[in-house]
Write a protein that holds these residues in place. Structure first.
Motif, PDB file in Angstrom:
ATOM      1  N   GLY A  72      -2.147   4.779   7.129  1.00 39.21           N
ATOM      2  CA  GLY A  72      -3.174   4.872   8.164  1.00 39.21           C
ATOM      3  C   GLY A  72      -4.434   4.114   7.793  1.00 39.21           C
ATOM      4  O   GLY A  72      -5.048   3.451   8.634  1.00 39.21           O
ATOM      5  N   ILE A  73      -4.817   4.202   6.535  1.00 38.45           N
ATOM      6  CA  ILE A  73      -6.013   3.487   6.063  1.00 38.45           C
ATOM      7  C   ILE A  73      -5.744   1.985   5.987  1.00 38.45           C
ATOM      8  O   ILE A  73      -6.601   1.165   6.323  1.00 38.45           O
ATOM      9  CB  ILE A  73      -6.457   4.042   4.697  1.00 38.45           C
ATOM     10  CG1 ILE A  73      -6.965   5.480   4.870  1.00 38.45           C
ATOM     11  CG2 ILE A  73      -7.523   3.170   4.062  1.00 38.45           C
ATOM     12  CD1 ILE A  73      -7.220   6.202   3.565  1.00 38.45           C
ATOM     13  N   ALA A  74      -4.543   1.607   5.542  1.00 40.82           N
ATOM     14  CA  ALA A  74      -4.216   0.193   5.334  1.00 40.82           C
ATOM     15  C   ALA A  74      -3.650  -0.484   6.578  1.00 40.82           C
ATOM     16  O   ALA A  74      -3.281  -1.659   6.516  1.00 40.82           O
ATOM     17  CB  ALA A  74      -3.218   0.058   4.187  1.00 40.82           C
ATOM     18  N   ALA A  75      -3.593   0.216   7.696  1.00 37.33           N
ATOM     19  CA  ALA A  75      -2.995  -0.366   8.910  1.00 37.33           C
ATOM     20  C   ALA A  75      -3.678  -1.658   9.355  1.00 37.33           C
ATOM     21  O   ALA A  75      -2.983  -2.609   9.716  1.00 37.33           O
ATOM     22  CB  ALA A  75      -2.990   0.666  10.036  1.00 37.33           C
ATOM     23  N   VAL A 107       1.496   8.876   1.486  1.00 41.43           N
ATOM     24  CA  VAL A 107       1.934   7.593   2.041  1.00 41.43           C
ATOM     25  C   VAL A 107       1.455   7.454   3.483  1.00 41.43           C
ATOM     26  O   VAL A 107       0.997   6.374   3.885  1.00 41.43           O
ATOM     27  CB  VAL A 107       3.469   7.444   1.934  1.00 41.43           C
ATOM     28  CG1 VAL A 107       3.964   6.276   2.756  1.00 41.43           C
ATOM     29  CG2 VAL A 107       3.869   7.268   0.480  1.00 41.43           C
ATOM     30  N   MET A 108       1.524   8.515   4.261  1.00 44.44           N
ATOM     31  CA  MET A 108       1.046   8.440   5.648  1.00 44.44           C
ATOM     32  C   MET A 108      -0.461   8.171   5.701  1.00 44.44           C
ATOM     33  O   MET A 108      -0.921   7.374   6.528  1.00 44.44           O
ATOM     34  CB  MET A 108       1.371   9.737   6.398  1.00 44.44           C
ATOM     35  CG  MET A 108       2.817   9.909   6.689  1.00 44.44           C
ATOM     36  SD  MET A 108       3.423   8.554   7.716  1.00 44.44           S
ATOM     37  CE  MET A 108       5.122   8.558   7.304  1.00 44.44           C
ATOM     38  N   ALA A 124       3.060   5.804  -3.141  1.00 41.96           N
ATOM     39  CA  ALA A 124       4.182   6.679  -3.481  1.00 41.96           C
ATOM     40  C   ALA A 124       4.442   6.680  -4.986  1.00 41.96           C
ATOM     41  O   ALA A 124       4.732   7.730  -5.573  1.00 41.96           O
ATOM     42  CB  ALA A 124       5.434   6.256  -2.732  1.00 41.96           C
ATOM     43  N   MET A 125       4.309   5.523  -5.618  1.00 41.47           N
ATOM     44  CA  MET A 125       4.538   5.446  -7.054  1.00 41.47           C
ATOM     45  C   MET A 125       3.483   6.219  -7.837  1.00 41.47           C
ATOM     46  O   MET A 125       3.811   6.998  -8.746  1.00 41.47           O
ATOM     47  CB  MET A 125       4.537   3.986  -7.499  1.00 41.47           C
ATOM     48  CG  MET A 125       4.855   3.811  -8.966  1.00 41.47           C
ATOM     49  SD  MET A 125       4.886   2.085  -9.468  1.00 41.47           S
ATOM     50  CE  MET A 125       3.181   1.647  -9.282  1.00 41.47           C
ATOM     51  N   ILE A 126       2.227   6.056  -7.472  1.00 46.09           N
ATOM     52  CA  ILE A 126       1.148   6.737  -8.191  1.00 46.09           C
ATOM     53  C   ILE A 126       1.231   8.240  -7.989  1.00 46.09           C
ATOM     54  O   ILE A 126       1.124   9.016  -8.956  1.00 46.09           O
ATOM     55  CB  ILE A 126      -0.217   6.171  -7.749  1.00 46.09           C
ATOM     56  CG1 ILE A 126      -0.365   4.739  -8.245  1.00 46.09           C
ATOM     57  CG2 ILE A 126      -1.361   7.040  -8.261  1.00 46.09           C
ATOM     58  CD1 ILE A 126      -1.548   3.997  -7.654  1.00 46.09           C
ATOM     59  N   VAL A 127       1.435   8.679  -6.751  1.00 40.81           N
ATOM     60  CA  VAL A 127       1.542  10.116  -6.490  1.00 40.81           C
ATOM     61  C   VAL A 127       2.773  10.690  -7.195  1.00 40.81           C
ATOM     62  O   VAL A 127       2.712  11.781  -7.763  1.00 40.81           O
ATOM     63  CB  VAL A 127       1.584  10.393  -4.968  1.00 40.81           C
ATOM     64  CG1 VAL A 127       1.921  11.841  -4.684  1.00 40.81           C
ATOM     65  CG2 VAL A 127       0.253  10.036  -4.338  1.00 40.81           C
ATOM     66  N   PRO A 168       0.810  -1.228   0.000  1.00 43.63           N
ATOM     67  CA  PRO A 168       0.000   0.000   0.000  1.00 43.63           C
ATOM     68  C   PRO A 168       0.842   1.277   0.000  1.00 43.63           C
ATOM     69  O   PRO A 168       0.553   2.212  -0.756  1.00 43.63           O
ATOM     70  CB  PRO A 168      -0.824  -0.107   1.289  1.00 43.63           C
ATOM     71  CG  PRO A 168      -0.896  -1.543   1.584  1.00 43.63           C
ATOM     72  CD  PRO A 168       0.406  -2.114   1.111  1.00 43.63           C
ATOM     73  N   GLY A 169       1.894   1.320   0.791  1.00 47.47           N
ATOM     74  CA  GLY A 169       2.736   2.509   0.822  1.00 47.47           C
ATOM     75  C   GLY A 169       3.529   2.699  -0.448  1.00 47.47           C
ATOM     76  O   GLY A 169       3.648   3.813  -0.970  1.00 47.47           O
TER      77      GLY A 169
END
Length: 88
Positions: free
Chosen positions: A63-66, A58-59, A28-31, A23-24
């Protein structure tokens, strides 16, 4: 514990790390691609423009994928402990 068991645990550990970090990394790649496209279109070459949105995105994604990340690590931990309990 023989070699096959050790390789199976290592294989599962590597897949757990890849799945938990995805997820992170994907965020990061898409952004980064979107910001690079915007910079190419507008010809704004500010270095700080790439870092701040990536860090924030990423943060938020972490947070969503935690719960998902914790679940994957928990499944791996349960698998390892069950193998220790049964003696591989």
């Amino acid at each position: 514990m023989n070699e096959a068991d050790a390789l199976d645990v290592m294989h599962t550990a590597i897949w757990t790390v890849l799945i938990a970090s995805s997820p992170g990394v994907l965020t990061a790649m898409i952004v980064g691609l979107v910001i690079a496209l915007i910079q190419a279109l507008t010809q704004i070459q500010e270095m700080t423009l790439t870092f701040v949105p990536k860090i924030v995105a990423v943060m938020v994604a972490l947070g969503i994928a935690a719960p998902f990340i914790g679940g994957q690590i928990g499944l791996f931990t349960d698998m390892v402990f069950s193998r220790v309990q049964t003696g591989f």
